[in-house]
Design an enzyme around this catalytic site. Structure first.
Site, short mmCIF file in Angstrom:
data_model
loop_
_atom_site.label_atom_id
_atom_site.label_comp_id
_atom_site.label_asym_id
_atom_site.label_seq_id
_atom_site.Cartn_x
_atom_site.Cartn_y
_atom_site.Cartn_z
N LYS A 32 0.84 -1.18 0.00
CA LYS A 32 0.00 0.00 0.00
C LYS A 32 0.89 1.25 0.00
CE LYS A 32 -4.15 1.57 2.47
NZ LYS A 32 -5.04 1.25 3.61
N GLU A 80 -18.98 -5.67 11.19
CA GLU A 80 -19.86 -4.88 12.07
C GLU A 80 -20.91 -5.75 12.77
OE1 GLU A 80 -18.11 -2.20 8.98
OE2 GLU A 80 -19.14 -4.16 8.93
N ARG A 98 -25.21 -2.26 8.30
CA ARG A 98 -24.89 -3.67 8.12
C ARG A 98 -25.21 -4.49 9.35
NH1 ARG A 98 -20.43 -3.84 4.08
NH2 ARG A 98 -19.52 -5.60 5.18
#
Length: 625
Positions: free
Chosen positions: A282, A367, A395
């Protein structure tokens, strides 16, 4: 003219030589740094997938072959290679979206900014291809390793494995991170694959040694190679994917275009589900990002491209107030623990984790699990504080309802970026929370308007031990404190305007950060001879009885909120007033039940007539009627 300018479609890309492809990768990396530094956006993830995306478009034929990105913030390179090279208005109104968008290109399928869904999309597309007889089409799902911490991904893997003839390639973009370093057992598993050379070394030794022994040795080597699944289980545990029935290729160097292409061609030729494990970095190639330990420049505002430093310092915001207050609460309350879903720093829990590492739990992009594990912690004597972006609580609604509320669990949910967030588009506006949560029995919800009410709301929320509590606040800088001039049974009164000869009395209710707008509306109405009272209830669920009582003392009530107007707090007040046989009309001002395109907060406010001038004008028109 550089190579990038000559690429208007993937067909152009496939005509490049390998050396030109490498040159193009360098051009793209420079383009991303220069462009995103001017507009802001997801820089680190895209710097990490340059060669990977080039390889994908050289091996597969989009849009006949379907590309699904999870999450879609790693799709900037894909946009560049499919003819979208005007990044001047990235994430601005009428400019490019920060995610894939069907309105932009036939090469885009899923807006996908809620993680862990790409495999389900890919599975559905692959099934449809078979049903329709399109046996030559491939589906390629690009999934960050962080997204594999979400349970939905594993539900999809279970189903994908049941279809050995589905042409589906799962590319795991493994950089060891979601926002921050990836957490959990899957992360440890992939770490092992990244660092284990045992399998390759064993087979290499066997090939060299046994082939030197003539025909008997070659027979022995073939037998040994036939036992590769067992060897893999011993020296590199990628066998877990093959146990599911999914062919595994890798690990592959994701910054080696030729290596990526070889792996993808092999996966394509296999003709069934294949997992290609690609190792990337990244922030690759941009020193400030590579040196950023926190999140490798996952998302940036406007920065100086040479240094990576912000063009303008960020103002003191809502998240920082929460971060400070939750640490203070942690010192006072040893039973308070913090839970995050792979977003420790973005939601402000990094200082709490530093102070109380043993009381901080990062569950990954999960979640649902966060909410239900919090219910378990509450049962066992703790008070969990679950910090999420408001849009991501969607969610976990079933878990809030059935695991937390049904069991009267004392769990506090802190919702950052509630209301209008703007630039990230439809999926990131946190506008659904109040309309969604108002139907949860027993739930308490606070919408603080400033720093003092946010700190007080957090303190009160963690004192609620027999029901879920929610504290929600917007993205960005925090305004000045708005002190109350009076309080009526928990409902703060911010202002009263009494013209000399008032024609009508209006109650203006500002929910949360919209309290400032309510004050501005009050001033405008007073200038037209309307007597106004401005109320700002911090706790809006359950609906305060005193607010219903105030409604009956006025000729018109105007509620202003940055959530849905239909089914929101204003609508609830109207229902409660009608139930109390009050004749007062409640005029609700809020967002429409619609998906809002990416734009600035100010532009969304203007477009939906949420500014003070528009609201005052609409109220005067209503009074005239």
């Amino acid at each position: 003219m550089g190579l990038l300018e000559s690429i208007q479609s993937p067909d152009d890309l496939r005509r490049l030589t390998p050396a030109q492809a490498e040159e193009l990768a360098a051009e793209i990396r420079d383009f991303l740094v220069q462009s995103v530094s001017r507009t802001g956006g997801h820089l680190g993830p895209n710097l990490g997938v340059v060669e990977l995306t080039i390889g994908m478009h050289r091996v597969f034929s989009s849009p006949a072959d379907s590309f699904v990105f999870d999450t879609g913030h790693q799709s900037y390179v894909h946009k560049l290679l499919t003819g979208r090279q005007n990044f001047a208005d990235l994430r601005k109104r009428e400019g490019l979206s920060g995610y894939p968008s069907r309105t932009e290109s036939t090469h885009d399928i899923v807006e996908n900014s809620h993680a862990s869904t790409a495999l389900s999309w890919a599975d559905g597309i692959a099934k449809a291809n078979l049903v329709r007889g399109l046996t030559d089409r491939n589906v390629v799902a690009v999934m960050g390793d962080g997204a594999l911490t979400g349970g939905m991904a594993w539900e999809a893997l279970n189903n994908i494995a049941a279809g050995p003839d589905r042409r589906l390639i799962l590319v795991v973009n493994d950089n060891g991170r979601s926002y921050a370093p990836t957490i959990g057992g899957m992360a440890h598993h992939l770490d092992t694959l990244r660092t284990t050379r045992g399998y390759e070394n064993v087979l290499s030794w066997g090939k060299r040694t046994l082939h030197r022994s003539g025909p008997p040795g070659r027979v022995a080597y073939d037998a040994l190679h036939g036992l590769k699944k067992g060897i893999k289980d011993v020296v590199a545990p990628q066998g877990m994917f093959e146990d599911l029935g999914i062919k595994y290729i890798g690990p592959v160097d994701g910054h080696d275009i030729a290596g990526v292409e070889r792996a993808l061609r092999a996966a394509k030729a296999f003709g069934g589900p294949v997992l290609v494990h690609v190792i990337t970095e990244k922030g690759r190639g941009y020193t400030p990002a590579e040196q950023d330990v926190a999140d490798r420049f996952h998302a940036v505002g406007q920065i100086h491209p040479e240094t990576g430093l912000p063009v303008a310092p960020s103002r003191f915001g809502w998240t920082k107030v929460f971060a400070d207050e939750i640490v203070s609460i942690g010192h006072d309350r040893p039973d308070v623990v913090a839970i995050t879903a792979a977003m420790l720093a973005p939601v402000g829990l990094a200082p709490f984790e530093k102070a109380f590492p043993e009381r901080t739990f990062d569950v990954g992009i999960a979640e649902q699990h966060a909410a239900t594990s919090a219910a378990g912690m509450a049962f066992a004597g703790l008070h969990p504080v679950v910090a999420l972006y408001a849009t991501f609580l969607n969610r976990a609604f079933d878990q809030v309802l059935m695991d937390v509320a049904l069991h009267k669990a004392g769990v506090t949910f802190v919702l950052d970026r509630a209301g209008i967030t703007g630039d990230d588009g439809a999926s990131h506006n946190g506008m659904w929370d109040m309309a969604m949560l108002r139907i949860v029995p027993g739930l308490h919800l606070a919408a603080p308007r400033d720093e003092p009410t946010l700190r007080a709301a957090l303190r009160r929320a963690v004192d609620i031990d027999d029901a879920p509590s929610v504290v929600r606040y917007p993205k960005g800088a925090m305004g000045e404190a708005l002190p109350a001039i009076d309080s009526l049974d928990g409902v703060d009164i911010l202002a009263r305007e009494e013209p000399e000869t008032p024609s009508v009395r209006v109650l203006v209710v500002g929910v949360g950060s919209m309290a400032t707008t309510a004050l501005e509306v009050s001033e405008l109405l007073a200038a037209h001879g309307v007597a106004t009272t401005v109320a700002a209830p911090t706790w809006v669920l359950p609906m305060p009885d005193s607010l219903v009582k105030l409604t009956g003392e006025h000729d018109l009530v105007v509620t202003i909120e940055d959530g849905l107007a239909e089914g929101g707090i204003g609508a609830l007040l109207g229902e409660r007033a009608a139930r109390a046989d009050l004749r007062t009309r409640v005029h609700t001002v809020g967002l429409p039940t619609a998906f809002l395109d990416h734009a600035t907060r100010a532009q969304i406010v203007e477009a939906n007539r949420l500014g003070a001038a528009d609201i005052a004008r609409d109220v005067l028109d209503a009074l005239a009627r």
